[in-house]
Design a protein around this motif. Structure first.
Motif, short mmCIF file in Angstrom:
data_model
loop_
_atom_site.label_atom_id
_atom_site.label_comp_id
_atom_site.label_asym_id
_atom_site.label_seq_id
_atom_site.Cartn_x
_atom_site.Cartn_y
_atom_site.Cartn_z
N THR A 145 0.94 -1.04 -0.02
CA THR A 145 -0.05 -0.02 0.15
C THR A 145 0.85 1.18 -0.08
N ALA A 146 1.88 1.34 0.80
CA ALA A 146 2.83 2.30 1.00
C ALA A 146 3.65 2.69 -0.49
N LEU A 147 4.13 1.51 -1.02
CA LEU A 147 4.68 1.40 -2.39
C LEU A 147 3.74 2.11 -3.36
N ASP A 148 2.42 1.62 -3.45
CA ASP A 148 1.43 1.95 -4.34
C ASP A 148 1.16 3.55 -4.20
N ASP A 149 1.20 4.14 -3.18
CA ASP A 149 1.06 5.46 -2.90
C ASP A 149 2.30 6.19 -3.37
N LEU A 150 3.44 5.75 -3.09
CA LEU A 150 4.44 6.31 -3.84
C LEU A 150 4.63 6.36 -5.20
N ARG A 151 4.13 5.17 -5.72
CA ARG A 151 4.03 5.04 -7.35
C ARG A 151 3.30 5.99 -7.98
N LEU A 152 2.08 6.54 -7.36
CA LEU A 152 1.24 7.32 -7.89
C LEU A 152 2.06 8.83 -8.13
N ARG A 153 3.01 9.12 -6.95
CA ARG A 153 3.98 10.26 -7.28
C ARG A 153 5.09 10.06 -8.37
N GLU A 154 5.53 8.87 -8.30
CA GLU A 154 6.62 8.61 -9.41
C GLU A 154 6.08 8.64 -10.69
N LYS A 155 4.80 8.13 -11.08
CA LYS A 155 4.14 8.11 -12.20
C LYS A 155 3.99 9.67 -12.57
N ALA A 156 3.47 10.47 -11.69
CA ALA A 156 3.29 11.83 -12.23
C ALA A 156 4.42 12.46 -12.55
#
Length: 243
Positions: free
Chosen positions: A20-31
């Motif tokens: 879940t924490a990685l998925d939250d970070l991934r949103l920012r990485e993709k942005a």
């Protein structure tokens, strides 16, 4: 390992909490990735400025800037900071350019990458060999080229990009300072480590290891020791054995 580093550990959680924490970070990485794509698109739409017919000095003597392209249409120049007569040149420039060892892929893009310095060509070529650089070096010591593209003698470094249309050369892009980080794979690798760059200016959790800025960077003697012709043979053999 010091007690500080032993205790500098992320919290241990179950797999779902971690995901879940990685998925939250991934949103920012993709942005961030999409923003970089948009920046690149804007860069491709930049206007350009025509340059004079500069003459540089290469290993074989004077050479026009248009001929440095070696019949390609695009040229990336790293303007290497230089101090005449110094035993070791800029550690940041030396460390960054030591990463550029396989540049043949640029042929597929009708492009070339070279180093240009304001230093005398004899000193520049000797230093290139000393630190194990492999790309082509040129000197602008007898030309205003360096000063005209943001890297005057005795001052800073820069990256400049040029486009050739027949016999005319145009300047299309420039950056310096931390803008050159985007051309470095070392920071990209270090930034994904749990402790990151470990530099004191960075936003890290309490207790993370901290070091003075630049203190972990390879300096010019380190680059020569690792990659130069008289470098650490044992270290090179060890790296080859695991590659």
């Amino acid at each position: 390992m010091s007690e500080q580093i032993t205790n500098a550990l992320p919290p241990v959680v179950d797999r779902q909490t971690w995901q879940t924490a990685l998925d939250d970070l991934r949103l920012r990485e993709k942005a961030a990735t999409r923003e970089l794509d948009a920046i690149a698109a804007q860069r491709r739409r930049l206007p350009m400025v025509e340059l004079p017919d500069y003459t540089l000095i290469g290993p074989d003597g004077p050479i026009r800037l248009v001929d440095v392209f070696d019949e390609r249409s695009q040229l990336i120049v790293y303007n290497h900071m230089w101090s005449d007569g110094a035993e070791w040149q800029c550690g940041g420039c030396t460390g960054l350019t030591s990463q550029y060892v396989r540049l043949g892929f640029l042929d597929n893009y009708d492009a070339r990458f070279v180093i240009v310095t304001n230093g005398p060509i004899e000193e520049a070529l000797a230093y290139k060999a000393k630190v194990g650089n492999t790309m082509d070096w040129y000197s602008s010591s007898e030309s205003p080229f360096g000063a005209d593209v943001g890297a005057p003698p005795g001052a800073g470094f820069a990256v400049n990009v040029f486009l050739r249309d027949g016999g005319k050369v145009y300047r299309t892009w420039h950056t310096d300072g931390r803008g050159t980080e985007q051309l470095s794979y070392s920071f990209a690798l270090i930034d994904v480590l749990p402790w990151g760059r470990q530099e004191e200016w960075q936003d890290s959790p309490e207790g993370w290891p901290k070091s003075p800025t630049y203190s972990k960077w390879l300096d010019s003697p380190d680059v020569a020791r690792l990659y130069g012709p008289d470098g650490d043979t044992d270290a090179r053999q060890a790296r080859s054995a695991v590659s």
